[in-house]
Design a protein around this motif. Structure first.
Motif, PDB file in Angstrom:
ATOM      1  N   PRO A 132       0.820  -1.205   0.000  1.00  0.00           N
ATOM      2  CA  PRO A 132       0.000   0.000   0.000  1.00  0.00           C
ATOM      3  C   PRO A 132       0.856   1.257   0.000  1.00  0.00           C
ATOM      4  N   VAL A 133       0.253   2.364  -0.416  1.00  0.00           N
ATOM      5  CA  VAL A 133       0.949   3.642  -0.388  1.00  0.00           C
ATOM      6  C   VAL A 133       1.389   3.952   1.036  1.00  0.00           C
ATOM      7  N   LYS A 134       2.638   4.380   1.168  1.00  0.00           N
ATOM      8  CA  LYS A 134       3.138   4.773   2.484  1.00  0.00           C
ATOM      9  C   LYS A 134       2.955   6.269   2.671  1.00  0.00           C
ATOM     10  N   ASN A 135       2.626   6.654   3.880  1.00  0.00           N
ATOM     11  CA  ASN A 135       2.507   8.052   4.238  1.00  0.00           C
ATOM     12  C   ASN A 135       3.706   8.402   5.115  1.00  0.00           C
ATOM     13  N   TYR A 136       4.564   9.246   4.592  1.00  0.00           N
ATOM     14  CA  TYR A 136       5.866   9.459   5.199  1.00  0.00           C
ATOM     15  C   TYR A 136       5.849  10.569   6.245  1.00  0.00           C
ATOM     16  N   ILE A 137       6.759  10.437   7.213  1.00  0.00           N
ATOM     17  CA  ILE A 137       7.016  11.503   8.164  1.00  0.00           C
ATOM     18  C   ILE A 137       7.877  12.550   7.476  1.00  0.00           C
ATOM     19  N   HIS A 138       7.578  13.817   7.716  1.00  0.00           N
ATOM     20  CA  HIS A 138       8.330  14.891   7.072  1.00  0.00           C
ATOM     21  C   HIS A 138       9.808  14.836   7.470  1.00  0.00           C
ATOM     22  N   GLN A 139      10.660  15.159   6.526  1.00  0.00           N
ATOM     23  CA  GLN A 139      12.096  15.190   6.784  1.00  0.00           C
ATOM     24  C   GLN A 139      12.424  16.152   7.934  1.00  0.00           C
ATOM     25  N   PRO A 174      11.243   4.021   6.139  1.00  0.00           N
ATOM     26  CA  PRO A 174      10.404   5.231   6.157  1.00  0.00           C
ATOM     27  C   PRO A 174       8.973   4.926   5.725  1.00  0.00           C
ATOM     28  N   GLY A 175       8.020   5.611   6.397  1.00  0.00           N
ATOM     29  CA  GLY A 175       6.617   5.352   6.132  1.00  0.00           C
ATOM     30  C   GLY A 175       6.034   4.302   7.042  1.00  0.00           C
ATOM     31  N   GLU A 176       6.835   3.829   8.021  1.00  0.00           N
ATOM     32  CA  GLU A 176       6.386   2.790   8.926  1.00  0.00           C
ATOM     33  C   GLU A 176       6.511   3.244  10.380  1.00  0.00           C
ATOM     34  N   THR A 177       5.682   2.650  11.237  1.00  0.00           N
ATOM     35  CA  THR A 177       5.663   2.986  12.663  1.00  0.00           C
ATOM     36  C   THR A 177       5.707   1.692  13.468  1.00  0.00           C
ATOM     37  N   GLN A 210      17.505   7.903  10.296  1.00  0.00           N
ATOM     38  CA  GLN A 210      16.887   8.840  11.244  1.00  0.00           C
ATOM     39  C   GLN A 210      15.484   8.346  11.575  1.00  0.00           C
ATOM     40  N   CYS A 211      15.171   8.328  12.852  1.00  0.00           N
ATOM     41  CA  CYS A 211      13.808   7.995  13.264  1.00  0.00           C
ATOM     42  C   CYS A 211      13.426   8.879  14.443  1.00  0.00           C
ATOM     43  N   VAL A 212      12.126   9.009  14.651  1.00  0.00           N
ATOM     44  CA  VAL A 212      11.621   9.737  15.815  1.00  0.00           C
ATOM     45  C   VAL A 212      10.985   8.734  16.759  1.00  0.00           C
ATOM     46  N   ALA A 213      11.044   9.037  18.053  1.00  0.00           N
ATOM     47  CA  ALA A 213      10.453   8.158  19.053  1.00  0.00           C
ATOM     48  C   ALA A 213       9.772   9.006  20.112  1.00  0.00           C
ATOM     49  N   LEU A 214       8.471   8.808  20.244  1.00  0.00           N
ATOM     50  CA  LEU A 214       7.696   9.459  21.300  1.00  0.00           C
ATOM     51  C   LEU A 214       7.557   8.478  22.453  1.00  0.00           C
ATOM     52  N   ASN A 253       0.458  -7.236  19.574  1.00  0.00           N
ATOM     53  CA  ASN A 253       0.651  -8.223  18.526  1.00  0.00           C
ATOM     54  C   ASN A 253       0.614  -7.563  17.142  1.00  0.00           C
ATOM     55  N   GLN A 254       0.247  -6.293  17.095  1.00  0.00           N
ATOM     56  CA  GLN A 254       0.273  -5.514  15.844  1.00  0.00           C
ATOM     57  C   GLN A 254       1.175  -4.300  16.077  1.00  0.00           C
ATOM     58  N   TYR A 255       2.440  -4.552  16.280  1.00  0.00           N
ATOM     59  CA  TYR A 255       3.333  -3.483  16.737  1.00  0.00           C
ATOM     60  C   TYR A 255       4.106  -2.799  15.614  1.00  0.00           C
ATOM     61  N   HIS A 256       4.086  -3.348  14.403  1.00  0.00           N
ATOM     62  CA  HIS A 256       4.831  -2.767  13.276  1.00  0.00           C
ATOM     63  C   HIS A 256       3.896  -2.691  12.079  1.00  0.00           C
ATOM     64  N   PHE A 257       3.708  -1.491  11.533  1.00  0.00           N
ATOM     65  CA  PHE A 257       2.713  -1.325  10.479  1.00  0.00           C
ATOM     66  C   PHE A 257       3.055  -0.133   9.602  1.00  0.00           C
ATOM     67  N   THR A 258       2.427  -0.098   8.433  1.00  0.00           N
ATOM     68  CA  THR A 258       2.569   1.023   7.505  1.00  0.00           C
ATOM     69  C   THR A 258       1.670   2.170   7.949  1.00  0.00           C
TER      70      THR A 258
END
Length: 308
Positions: free
Chosen positions: A2-9, A78-81, A104-108, A141-146
């Motif tokens: 599926p189309v990925k929705n990316y985090i802004h640079q 990129p495009g994944e959480t 580079q990744c962000v983590a909240l 159990n659904q910890y990694h996704f687009t």
């Protein structure tokens, strides 16, 4: 895919300010969360990482390979959480990181008591179905996704808020965090309910409706019929479905038909027109538009990427 929705640079750390070349960290502290930016500038393997609080991480650039929960390693792009519970050990590889092309990744990281507060409030005041118990909960159990468009949009908003100097940023971060958790739980609930509906058709209203949709994907599915299956009026059914899953029933039906179309297009003997008809689309042009919106390319171009 599926189309990925990316985090802004995000602007990289100036070289003179780097503390380390592997998982260099910038941190912004807020009242209920901590916003981190991690960057790696050289190859490294089995780097251990653990957070004291629940973490919502999104890749911005580059590639990692992550091992968690004793599951097989997965590529993190990129495009994944990914959502990881507090104190869960992770091991990370950086097979392609270079100084000229860092990851580079962000983590909240979010305080667990704050998460519990959100869940208690939602379960007390916003139970989506007054006739059935559908608890608001996070599923690991659904910890990694687009990323979908909603989730990437909220994360981008949180990045702007957390890194700003606005004195009211804790207020805006609180509102955005609540929305992010709701969107994540709705998405997880839909994935879980779809899987369960394949095995149990009558356990609850949710499974019954989703199972009916799956069984009739190739046919015209009338919303009035779905409403009757759910024992709700048409308007209440739309409201109920959107509150449960974060998307409308029509969006879900289209999504599932596109998923089926990908399977059929894998056979190059199937034409685009034939696949459109087999997946319940009455207009091939609408099918092409819907497929391109979901996958980023037309069905014909997607089919041409399949190797024999």
């Amino acid at each position: 895919m599926p189309v990925k929705n990316y985090i802004h640079q995000i602007e990289l750390t100036p070289p003179e300010q780097l503390d380390t070349l592997v998982e260099n960290r910038r941190v912004f502290n807020l009242q209920n969360c901590e916003f981190n930016v991690f960057e790696s500038y050289q190859q490294a393997y089995r780097v251990p990482l653990r957070f004291n609080d629940l973490v919502i991480s999104s890749m911005v650039r580059g590639k990692k390979v992550v091992r968690i929960f004793d599951d097989p390693a997965f590529e993190y792009l990129p495009g994944e959480t990914a959502i990881v519970p507090a104190n869960e050990p992770m091991f990370i590889d950086f097979p392609e990181a270079r100084f000229s092309d860092p990851t580079q990744c962000v983590a909240l990281t979010v305080d667990s008591s704050y998460v519990d507060q959100i869940l208690r409030y939602l379960n007390e005041y916003y139970n989506c179905d007054k006739y059935e118990s559908n608890e608001w909960t996070l599923r690991f159990n659904q910890y990694h996704f687009t990323n979908d468009n909603e989730i990437s949009g909220i994360i981008n908003k949180l990045i702007r808020i957390c890194s700003s100097g606005d004195k009211t940023k804790n207020i805006f971060a609180d509102l955005s965090l609540k929305e992010l958790f709701i969107r994540l739980m709705q998405s997880q609930r839909l994935t879980q309910a779809t899987l369960e509906s394949a095995n149990s058709t009558n356990s609850n209203r949710m499974q019954y409706v989703l199972h009916y949709i799956q069984e009739h994907l190739l046919e015209k599915i009338a919303i009035d019929e779905l409403s009757r299956k759910a024992y709700l009026s048409r308007n209440m059914f739309f409201k109920w479905f959107k509150e449960q899953f974060g998307i409308t029933p029509l969006e879900y039906i289209t999504r599932e038909r596109i998923r089926l179309a990908r399977q059929l297009l894998a056979d190059k003997q199937n034409s685009v027109t034939s696949v459109s008809q087999q997946c319940g689309f009455t207009d091939v042009n609408y099918f092409i538009r819907a497929f391109k919106k979901a996958e980023g390319i037309t069905p014909k171009n997607w089919q041409s990427t399949i190797t024999d």
